[in-house]
Write a protein that holds these residues in place. Sequence first.
Motif, PDB file in Angstrom:
ATOM      1  N   VAL A  12      -3.796  -0.289   3.108  1.00 23.74           N
ATOM      2  CA  VAL A  12      -2.666   0.121   4.590  1.00 23.74           C
ATOM      3  C   VAL A  12      -3.827  -0.065   4.947  1.00 23.74           C
ATOM      4  O   VAL A  12      -3.910  -0.415   6.749  1.00 23.74           O
ATOM      5  N   ARG A  13      -5.179   0.218   5.269  1.00 22.10           N
ATOM      6  CA  ARG A  13      -6.227   0.721   6.506  1.00 22.10           C
ATOM      7  C   ARG A  13      -6.708  -0.952   6.877  1.00 22.10           C
ATOM      8  O   ARG A  13      -6.947  -1.091   7.738  1.00 22.10           O
ATOM      9  N   ALA A  14      -6.583  -1.686   5.550  1.00 21.85           N
ATOM     10  CA  ALA A  14      -6.355  -3.072   6.145  1.00 21.85           C
ATOM     11  C   ALA A  14      -5.769  -3.649   6.193  1.00 21.85           C
ATOM     12  O   ALA A  14      -6.387  -4.907   7.406  1.00 21.85           O
ATOM     13  N   ALA A  15      -4.487  -3.639   6.359  1.00 25.65           N
ATOM     14  CA  ALA A  15      -3.511  -4.022   7.048  1.00 25.65           C
ATOM     15  C   ALA A  15      -3.925  -3.676   9.044  1.00 25.65           C
ATOM     16  O   ALA A  15      -3.554  -3.808   9.411  1.00 25.65           O
ATOM     17  N   GLU A  16      -3.976  -2.101   8.949  1.00 25.12           N
ATOM     18  CA  GLU A  16      -4.702  -1.663  10.095  1.00 25.12           C
ATOM     19  C   GLU A  16      -5.656  -2.649  11.031  1.00 25.12           C
ATOM     20  O   GLU A  16      -5.453  -2.884  12.145  1.00 25.12           O
ATOM     21  N   GLN A  17      -6.678  -2.553  10.241  1.00 29.21           N
ATOM     22  CA  GLN A  17      -7.584  -3.314  10.420  1.00 29.21           C
ATOM     23  C   GLN A  17      -8.017  -4.795  11.192  1.00 29.21           C
ATOM     24  O   GLN A  17      -7.957  -4.844  12.644  1.00 29.21           O
ATOM     25  N   ALA A  18      -6.936  -5.394  10.783  1.00 28.34           N
ATOM     26  CA  ALA A  18      -5.826  -6.874  11.043  1.00 28.34           C
ATOM     27  C   ALA A  18      -5.560  -6.832  12.205  1.00 28.34           C
ATOM     28  O   ALA A  18      -5.278  -7.922  12.670  1.00 28.34           O
ATOM     29  N   ALA A  19      -4.346  -5.935  12.068  1.00 29.87           N
ATOM     30  CA  ALA A  19      -3.333  -5.384  13.312  1.00 29.87           C
ATOM     31  C   ALA A  19      -4.261  -5.597  14.146  1.00 29.87           C
ATOM     32  O   ALA A  19      -4.131  -5.045  15.255  1.00 29.87           O
ATOM     33  N   VAL A  20      -6.022  -4.366  14.019  1.00 29.29           N
ATOM     34  CA  VAL A  20      -6.571  -4.203  15.565  1.00 29.29           C
ATOM     35  C   VAL A  20      -7.267  -5.523  16.088  1.00 29.29           C
ATOM     36  O   VAL A  20      -7.923  -5.419  17.345  1.00 29.29           O
ATOM     37  N   LEU A  21      -7.487  -6.214  14.688  1.00 24.73           N
ATOM     38  CA  LEU A  21      -8.302  -7.276  15.298  1.00 24.73           C
ATOM     39  C   LEU A  21      -7.672  -8.325  16.256  1.00 24.73           C
ATOM     40  O   LEU A  21      -7.707  -8.931  17.113  1.00 24.73           O
ATOM     41  N   GLU A  34       9.816  10.375   1.025  1.00 24.53           N
ATOM     42  CA  GLU A  34       9.478   9.422   1.368  1.00 24.53           C
ATOM     43  C   GLU A  34       9.660   8.603   0.755  1.00 24.53           C
ATOM     44  O   GLU A  34      10.244   6.572   0.696  1.00 24.53           O
ATOM     45  N   ARG A  35       8.509   8.055  -0.218  1.00 28.07           N
ATOM     46  CA  ARG A  35       8.430   6.354  -1.182  1.00 28.07           C
ATOM     47  C   ARG A  35       9.436   6.457  -2.053  1.00 28.07           C
ATOM     48  O   ARG A  35       9.566   5.292  -1.609  1.00 28.07           O
ATOM     49  N   LEU A  36      10.617   6.795  -2.268  1.00 28.80           N
ATOM     50  CA  LEU A  36      12.047   7.074  -2.964  1.00 28.80           C
ATOM     51  C   LEU A  36      12.766   6.097  -2.209  1.00 28.80           C
ATOM     52  O   LEU A  36      13.422   5.070  -2.912  1.00 28.80           O
ATOM     53  N   ALA A  37      12.376   5.781  -0.512  1.00 30.63           N
ATOM     54  CA  ALA A  37      13.427   5.686   0.445  1.00 30.63           C
ATOM     55  C   ALA A  37      12.638   4.173   0.147  1.00 30.63           C
ATOM     56  O   ALA A  37      13.509   3.261   0.846  1.00 30.63           O
ATOM     57  N   ARG A  38      11.719   4.240   0.148  1.00 34.09           N
ATOM     58  CA  ARG A  38      10.886   2.565   0.176  1.00 34.09           C
ATOM     59  C   ARG A  38      11.713   2.553  -0.467  1.00 34.09           C
ATOM     60  O   ARG A  38      11.137   0.534  -0.392  1.00 34.09           O
ATOM     61  N   LEU A  39      11.738   2.662  -1.500  1.00 34.34           N
ATOM     62  CA  LEU A  39      11.810   2.280  -3.063  1.00 34.34           C
ATOM     63  C   LEU A  39      13.023   1.155  -2.131  1.00 34.34           C
ATOM     64  O   LEU A  39      13.513   0.611  -4.323  1.00 34.34           O
ATOM     65  N   GLY A  41       0.941  -1.384  -0.494  1.00 38.63           N
ATOM     66  CA  GLY A  41       0.331  -0.358  -0.505  1.00 38.63           C
ATOM     67  C   GLY A  41       0.765   1.451  -0.200  1.00 38.63           C
ATOM     68  O   GLY A  41       0.526   2.526  -0.653  1.00 38.63           O
ATOM     69  N   ALA A  42       1.940   1.313   0.861  1.00 37.41           N
ATOM     70  CA  ALA A  42       2.924   2.490   0.858  1.00 37.41           C
ATOM     71  C   ALA A  42       3.705   2.970  -0.647  1.00 37.41           C
ATOM     72  O   ALA A  42       3.830   3.904  -1.267  1.00 37.41           O
ATOM     73  N   LEU A  43       3.739   1.561  -1.567  1.00 33.77           N
ATOM     74  CA  LEU A  43       4.611   1.309  -2.506  1.00 33.77           C
ATOM     75  C   LEU A  43       4.068   1.819  -3.429  1.00 33.77           C
ATOM     76  O   LEU A  43       4.055   2.464  -4.408  1.00 33.77           O
ATOM     77  N   PHE A  44       2.882   1.361  -3.706  1.00 37.88           N
ATOM     78  CA  PHE A  44       1.911   2.019  -4.316  1.00 37.88           C
ATOM     79  C   PHE A  44       0.637   2.817  -4.088  1.00 37.88           C
ATOM     80  O   PHE A  44       0.100   3.198  -5.533  1.00 37.88           O
ATOM     81  N   ASP A  45       0.571   3.275  -3.260  1.00 40.40           N
ATOM     82  CA  ASP A  45      -0.421   4.411  -2.998  1.00 40.40           C
ATOM     83  C   ASP A  45      -1.770   4.568  -2.603  1.00 40.40           C
ATOM     84  O   ASP A  45      -2.529   4.745  -4.107  1.00 40.40           O
TER      85      ASP A  45
END
Length: 673
Positions: free
Chosen positions: A444-453, A617-622, A435-439
Amino acid sequence: MPNKLAEQTSPYLLQHADNPVDWWPWSPAAFAEAARRGVPVLLSVGYASCHWCHVMAHESFEDAATAEYMNDHFVNIKVDREERPDVDSVYMDVTVALTGHGGWPMTVFLTPTAEPFFAGTYFPPRPRPGMGSFRQVLTAVTEAWRTRRDEIEESGADIARRLAEAATRGPASGLAAEITPALLDTAVAGLSARFDARHGGFGGAPKFPPSMVAEMLLRHSARTGDARSLEMVAVTCERMARGGIYDQLAGGFARYSVDATWTVPHFEKMLYDNALLLRVYLHLWRATGSALAERVVRETAAFLLADLRTPQGGFASALDADAVPADAVPASAAPAGAHPEEGASYAWTPAQFVAVLGPEDGRWAAGVFGVTEQGSFERGTSVLRLPADPDDPARFAAVRAALAAARATRPQPARDDKVVAAWNGLAIAALAEAGALFDEPDWVRAAEQAAVLLRDVHLVNGRLRRTSRDGRVGVNAGVLEDYGDVAEGLLTLHQVTGDPEWLALAGTLLDIVRDRFAASDGGFFDTADDAEVLLRRPRDDSDSATPSGQAAVAGALVSYAALTGSTEHRSAAETTVARVAPLLARDARFAGWAGAVAEALLAGPAEVAVVDSPALERLARLGTAPGAVVVTSGPLTVGRETAGVYVCRDFVCELPARTAAEVRRQLGVKVAS
């Protein structure tokens, strides 16, 4: 009338709740009942999306006469291996030792003290060449128990002793070895010797997606510049993405291919495979810019969100391999009493293509997807493949959408909707990073919701539970891979969101691992020191379908150390990987994740703090630097007030990068931002 499985949360156990077999769940009460009656225990282990588990259930466990015999002569215990990997591991070792092979369904006969004396996998309802029928096996075991019980109990005790002795001797991989570039070069050379240059992958049929090995090779290529490592990943990923193992209509990968060419899959779709492969293709795209890899990432992420996401925000374990066959498209209602068949949802004939698309588009699409009159699967049907991208993308998109819509009207595979902590950790890591690399903020929200669960449901009294279903947590304690993979997912989520809670929770989980799972000779056991006592305490260094618990924890320890500066966590990771190093050098196919962690250790890993530089930021993640951590807040940013990208390795920092060219050089960025 339902049996004793009716109150369980496991979909696999619930599938057997209406069997005429009087199944018990794994419990002390079941063994006490066997002791009271003076009969052996029949232990049956499987999982919900296992094709041959369904076959044996239909042939034997649904048969009234067979069930009556089982009930009269045994206490019958049914175990979901995905809920109890510790039980599965112990008795799978027994099965392999006694028969020379393993797999599911697994059938083990035990004494009332849980000591095994006979084992096998699938048994047919009628004798086959070299294989007795299930009823013959039951009768033989019953007769042996009646006439030679003392001998059987002595044999079971001897097997139990041997298991315990093997556990005390330590890991099969040998003595710990130093993590060196030469060791990784040896591991990669071994993989290269086993590489299938024509079809990709390693070895012959059946062929499994080499997810962990691919991560290791991508990191090795990034660290050393070795073109051969990158080529092995690129060829394998392309062949898989164009083969029948990949769902050409809706995305997502099947469990494995029954052949060496990735043509005919075993059709179940597992969360862990798709989470791991999503990340592999993401990292391949990051290294090469491959349009095919990007498409697979996007489609696999869409599959996870559309087909495996649960109402509570987690991700279900799997889609079944089987469905009720449909003779026409769109399908009519399934006939009463029809039994599911493997691949029924996914296979096609040329006539079915024409029925959906019309004569002209039907014939064209059949050529594109390799659908022939002879068929590539069973009874003249074909599994869809995509040997090459068609020269008319718009037409392809239209027929693909029409075929997907028609397929959706067919009876669909069942879904195992239990949430497994470890596999959700893998999905959190993959979706957050992608999600971060492909904007794609929805990922990312789905990942957060799974983490909350996982935080709100699976964390009970400070300890992880293995599974939940419909928001109801299961009773089984989390094992090592749960802690390692969840910590890995939370650390990735922290890097993407900047939320310090996920870093703190990951640290708490790793503290529990170091306190409760540690072994005196380094590394960790697969179960905690207060877990249920089995014949031996499981401890497996090798990867299977997922990273070993050892390697999963080691990877999380490395990332946590890089994010926080903790030398204790890094030292624990180094010790753990060193224990697996001999296996890595001998056959890296079974230690790919440990190899990937070793590559990160040799590369630093890079600790990257992005300060007031959103454009970079995104360039660093690449960046392709192995195991790099990238944050915009947290301990790595403390004291750094000047804007720029700060890259440190092994307590040595480069000058802050303030231009795209500097970031690309320092972090090995390959693709355009």
